[in-house]
Motif scaffolding. Structure first.
Motif, PDB file in Angstrom:
ATOM      1  N   TYR A 157       0.802  -1.225   0.000  1.00  8.25           N
ATOM      2  CA  TYR A 157       0.000   0.000   0.000  1.00  8.25           C
ATOM      3  C   TYR A 157       0.838   1.280   0.000  1.00  8.25           C
ATOM      4  O   TYR A 157       0.266   2.385  -0.008  1.00  8.25           O
ATOM      5  N   GLY A 158       2.161   1.145   0.021  1.00 10.13           N
ATOM      6  CA  GLY A 158       3.012   2.315  -0.092  1.00 10.13           C
ATOM      7  C   GLY A 158       3.133   3.138   1.181  1.00 10.13           C
ATOM      8  O   GLY A 158       3.091   4.370   1.132  1.00 10.13           O
ATOM      9  N   PHE A 159       3.325   2.465   2.317  1.00 10.53           N
ATOM     10  CA  PHE A 159       3.479   3.134   3.603  1.00 10.53           C
ATOM     11  C   PHE A 159       4.823   2.768   4.232  1.00 10.53           C
ATOM     12  O   PHE A 159       5.368   1.688   3.946  1.00 10.53           O
ATOM     13  N   ASP A 160       5.326   3.626   5.109  1.00  7.56           N
ATOM     14  CA  ASP A 160       6.434   3.239   5.972  1.00  7.56           C
ATOM     15  C   ASP A 160       5.928   2.204   6.969  1.00  7.56           C
ATOM     16  O   ASP A 160       4.764   2.251   7.396  1.00  7.56           O
ATOM     17  N   LEU A 161       6.798   1.291   7.368  1.00  6.84           N
ATOM     18  CA  LEU A 161       6.400   0.256   8.319  1.00  6.84           C
ATOM     19  C   LEU A 161       5.860   0.853   9.618  1.00  6.84           C
ATOM     20  O   LEU A 161       4.936   0.308  10.230  1.00  6.84           O
ATOM     21  N   SER A 162       6.411   1.989  10.029  1.00  7.62           N
ATOM     22  CA  SER A 162       5.993   2.623  11.283  1.00  7.62           C
ATOM     23  C   SER A 162       4.560   3.142  11.238  1.00  7.62           C
ATOM     24  O   SER A 162       3.999   3.509  12.279  1.00  7.62           O
ATOM     25  N   ARG A 163       3.965   3.171  10.053  1.00 10.59           N
ATOM     26  CA  ARG A 163       2.593   3.670   9.895  1.00 10.59           C
ATOM     27  C   ARG A 163       1.568   2.549   9.744  1.00 10.59           C
ATOM     28  O   ARG A 163       0.417   2.807   9.379  1.00 10.59           O
ATOM     29  N   VAL A 164       1.969   1.308  10.028  1.00 13.58           N
ATOM     30  CA  VAL A 164       1.080   0.160   9.856  1.00 13.58           C
ATOM     31  C   VAL A 164       0.979  -0.610  11.165  1.00 13.58           C
ATOM     32  O   VAL A 164       1.995  -0.927  11.795  1.00 13.58           O
ATOM     33  N   ILE A 165      -0.251  -0.939  11.555  1.00 16.15           N
ATOM     34  CA  ILE A 165      -0.496  -1.768  12.737  1.00 16.15           C
ATOM     35  C   ILE A 165      -1.407  -2.928  12.314  1.00 16.15           C
ATOM     36  O   ILE A 165      -2.234  -2.773  11.401  1.00 16.15           O
ATOM     37  N   ALA A 166      -1.229  -4.074  12.943  1.00 13.61           N
ATOM     38  CA  ALA A 166      -2.052  -5.246  12.626  1.00 13.61           C
ATOM     39  C   ALA A 166      -2.961  -5.575  13.802  1.00 13.61           C
ATOM     40  O   ALA A 166      -2.586  -5.402  14.968  1.00 13.61           O
ATOM     41  N   GLY A 167      -4.144  -6.064  13.492  1.00 17.52           N
ATOM     42  CA  GLY A 167      -5.106  -6.419  14.534  1.00 17.52           C
ATOM     43  C   GLY A 167      -5.770  -7.746  14.249  1.00 17.52           C
ATOM     44  O   GLY A 167      -5.752  -8.254  13.120  1.00 17.52           O
ATOM     45  N   ASN A 168      -6.381  -8.304  15.291  1.00 14.72           N
ATOM     46  CA  ASN A 168      -7.133  -9.542  15.180  1.00 14.72           C
ATOM     47  C   ASN A 168      -8.489  -9.210  14.559  1.00 14.72           C
ATOM     48  O   ASN A 168      -9.510  -9.131  15.241  1.00 14.72           O
ATOM     49  N   GLY A 169      -8.460  -8.966  13.256  1.00 12.31           N
ATOM     50  CA  GLY A 169      -9.603  -8.382  12.578  1.00 12.31           C
ATOM     51  C   GLY A 169      -9.614  -6.876  12.812  1.00 12.31           C
ATOM     52  O   GLY A 169      -9.011  -6.370  13.759  1.00 12.31           O
ATOM     53  N   SER A 170     -10.303  -6.140  11.949  1.00 14.71           N
ATOM     54  CA  SER A 170     -10.401  -4.702  12.191  1.00 14.71           C
ATOM     55  C   SER A 170     -11.243  -4.409  13.427  1.00 14.71           C
ATOM     56  O   SER A 170     -11.145  -3.319  14.008  1.00 14.71           O
ATOM     57  N   ASP A 171     -12.046  -5.382  13.884  1.00 21.98           N
ATOM     58  CA  ASP A 171     -12.794  -5.185  15.127  1.00 21.98           C
ATOM     59  C   ASP A 171     -11.853  -4.955  16.306  1.00 21.98           C
ATOM     60  O   ASP A 171     -12.129  -4.121  17.183  1.00 21.98           O
ATOM     61  N   GLU A 172     -10.734  -5.690  16.356  1.00 22.11           N
ATOM     62  CA  GLU A 172      -9.799  -5.453  17.459  1.00 22.11           C
ATOM     63  C   GLU A 172      -9.178  -4.063  17.357  1.00 22.11           C
ATOM     64  O   GLU A 172      -8.945  -3.397  18.373  1.00 22.11           O
ATOM     65  N   LEU A 173      -8.910  -3.613  16.133  1.00 17.89           N
ATOM     66  CA  LEU A 173      -8.367  -2.269  15.962  1.00 17.89           C
ATOM     67  C   LEU A 173      -9.374  -1.217  16.435  1.00 17.89           C
ATOM     68  O   LEU A 173      -9.002  -0.223  17.057  1.00 17.89           O
ATOM     69  N   LEU A 174     -10.643  -1.433  16.156  1.00 23.02           N
ATOM     70  CA  LEU A 174     -11.677  -0.539  16.675  1.00 23.02           C
ATOM     71  C   LEU A 174     -11.695  -0.550  18.199  1.00 23.02           C
ATOM     72  O   LEU A 174     -11.848   0.501  18.839  1.00 23.02           O
ATOM     73  N   ALA A 175     -11.512  -1.734  18.792  1.00 23.08           N
ATOM     74  CA  ALA A 175     -11.466  -1.821  20.250  1.00 23.08           C
ATOM     75  C   ALA A 175     -10.252  -1.079  20.808  1.00 23.08           C
ATOM     76  O   ALA A 175     -10.339  -0.409  21.846  1.00 23.08           O
ATOM     77  N   MET A 176      -9.098  -1.181  20.135  1.00 22.83           N
ATOM     78  CA  MET A 176      -7.913  -0.434  20.556  1.00 22.83           C
ATOM     79  C   MET A 176      -8.189   1.068  20.542  1.00 22.83           C
ATOM     80  O   MET A 176      -7.789   1.800  21.459  1.00 22.83           O
ATOM     81  N   ILE A 177      -8.838   1.534  19.486  1.00 22.31           N
ATOM     82  CA  ILE A 177      -9.142   2.955  19.363  1.00 22.31           C
ATOM     83  C   ILE A 177     -10.052   3.403  20.501  1.00 22.31           C
ATOM     84  O   ILE A 177      -9.839   4.463  21.113  1.00 22.31           O
ATOM     85  N   ALA A 178     -11.057   2.592  20.815  1.00 21.44           N
ATOM     86  CA  ALA A 178     -11.945   2.936  21.924  1.00 21.44           C
ATOM     87  C   ALA A 178     -11.176   2.981  23.245  1.00 21.44           C
ATOM     88  O   ALA A 178     -11.348   3.905  24.053  1.00 21.44           O
ATOM     89  N   ARG A 179     -10.307   1.993  23.471  1.00 19.67           N
ATOM     90  CA  ARG A 179      -9.523   1.988  24.713  1.00 19.67           C
ATOM     91  C   ARG A 179      -8.609   3.195  24.818  1.00 19.67           C
ATOM     92  O   ARG A 179      -8.421   3.770  25.887  1.00 19.67           O
ATOM     93  N   ALA A 180      -7.996   3.553  23.700  1.00 18.47           N
ATOM     94  CA  ALA A 180      -6.973   4.596  23.712  1.00 18.47           C
ATOM     95  C   ALA A 180      -7.555   6.003  23.789  1.00 18.47           C
ATOM     96  O   ALA A 180      -6.923   6.904  24.350  1.00 18.47           O
ATOM     97  N   PHE A 181      -8.755   6.206  23.230  1.00 16.52           N
ATOM     98  CA  PHE A 181      -9.269   7.572  23.100  1.00 16.52           C
ATOM     99  C   PHE A 181     -10.547   7.862  23.880  1.00 16.52           C
ATOM    100  O   PHE A 181     -10.854   9.033  24.121  1.00 16.52           O
ATOM    101  N   VAL A 182     -11.307   6.848  24.238  1.00 17.90           N
ATOM    102  CA  VAL A 182     -12.623   7.079  24.838  1.00 17.90           C
ATOM    103  C   VAL A 182     -12.599   6.665  26.304  1.00 17.90           C
ATOM    104  O   VAL A 182     -12.442   5.490  26.634  1.00 17.90           O
TER     105      VAL A 182
END
Length: 348
Positions: A73-98
């Motif tokens: 996708y043309g990104f630096d490695l530091s700009r990519v995170i992997a999750g257990n499905g995008s649902d886990e990434l959504l959960a990370m966002i909720a934990r980190a910001f809400v």
């Protein structure tokens, strides 16, 4: 028995996934799974990895998958995170910001997991209704939310938001803008470039839909490195298994396989969109692997859903005021959609 749950957990409803029938023989058009198999390269990678090394923990950073995603996708490695499905990434966002009492804003109706994840945190959802055409609501940014989420293409409508409108929204929101692109590979355009250009944008992708890997649970997030540094603090340790990492890597290396399947789905989608008006339904202009279709004259779609289920064809019905007249239909194979259309024709 009195169980000392947090008050928020005791009072909330959990997320309700689409029906997964235990009985065989259903045509399953209710959970937006891909009707075509994943790349043979994925199966080869899984078989090669399924050896004695399964006794060892996986790479906690999912480096092989992230490196291939950065390359694809043309990104630096530091700009990519992997999750257990995008649902886990959504959960990370909720934990980190809400936090307790914080606001997450999103247009509605949309993916109901957003609401669940915010309630777990003790936060508040500020839902802004979509107009009838599902264009982006004009006053999203006025809610002054810590996080604004836009699914594009959106579920359940299948409609997408132009990248220019999302870029404008990113400039106006006071907090983070999350663009959930679970269905982007079926759409005419993607907002992935905004994750490079905007410091407050997170773009999410999943392998469940276009890559035919719903059973592996693989997701990707793209954002500024400082954002991902914070998300990694709340990420589960070893969040992707060894098989998921190599499956995702192999799928990206053979991205042409996915693109061919996505093209077949878009072609079948066009057939479905053109046929539904002759069967008493008005479809919304889908950019996804499903179609939301509204029954004529404001009638409830529940009887149609129930009759299709009796015929062993599963579609998605939402028992809410705005969606009660609609069915969401996953785009299956040509034969599966042919069977659906024939069944609807018998009900006329």
């Amino acid at each position: 028995m009195k169980i000392p749950f947090r008050r928020t957990i005791a009072r909330m409803e959990g997320y309700l996934p689409g029906e997964q029938p235990q009985e065989r023989g259903f045509i399953k058009l209710n959970t937006n799974e891909n009707p075509y198999p994943p790349s043979p390269a994925v199966r080869r990678a899984i078989r090669a990895e399924a050896d004695a090394s399964l006794r060892l923990y996986p790479d906690p950073e999912s480096t092989r998958l992230r490196r291939q995603a950065a390359l694809t996708y043309g990104f630096d490695l530091s700009r990519v995170i992997a999750g257990n499905g995008s649902d886990e990434l959504l959960a990370m966002i909720a934990r980190a910001f809400v936090g307790e009492g914080d606001t997450l804003c999103c247009p509605t109706p949309t993916y109901t997991l957003y609401d669940t994840l915010v309630r777990i945190q003790g936060g508040r959802i500020a839902g802004v209704p979509y107009p009838e055409d599902y264009s982006l609501p004009a006053d999203l940014a006025k809610r002054r939310a810590k996080v604004t989420i836009v699914a594009s293409p959106n579920s359940p409508s299948g409609t997408s938001v132009p990248t220019g409108a999302l870029a404008d929204l990113a400039a106006r929101v006071p907090g983070m803008l999350v663009i959930d692109e679970a269905y982007a590979d079926f759409a005419a355009e993607s907002a992935l470039s905004l994750a490079r250009e905007k410091e407050n944008v997170i773009v999410l992708r999943t392998f469940s839909k276009s890559f035919s890997l719903a059973g592996m649970r693989i997701g990707l997030g793209f954002a500024h490195p400082a954002i991902l540094e914070g998300l990694n603090k709340v990420r589960d340790s070893y969040n992707l298994g060894r098989l998921a990492v190599v499956a995702g890597e192999a799928a990206l290396k053979d991205i042409g396989w996915m693109e061919k399947n996505a093209a077949k789905i878009r072609k079948t989608r066009a057939t479905l969109l053109s046929a539904l008006p002759f069967l008493g339904f008005s479809p919304f202009p889908s950019q996804s692997n499903f179609v939301l279709a509204k029954r004529a004259r404001g009638r409830s779609a529940r009887p149609v859903y129930e009759e299709l289920k009796r015929k062993k064809i599963l579609v998605r019905y939402f028992d809410t005021p705005r969606l009660a007249g609609c069915l969401r239909i996953t785009v299956g194979t040509d034969d599966e959609i042919g069977a659906l259309l024939a069944a609807l024709g018998e009900m006329l």
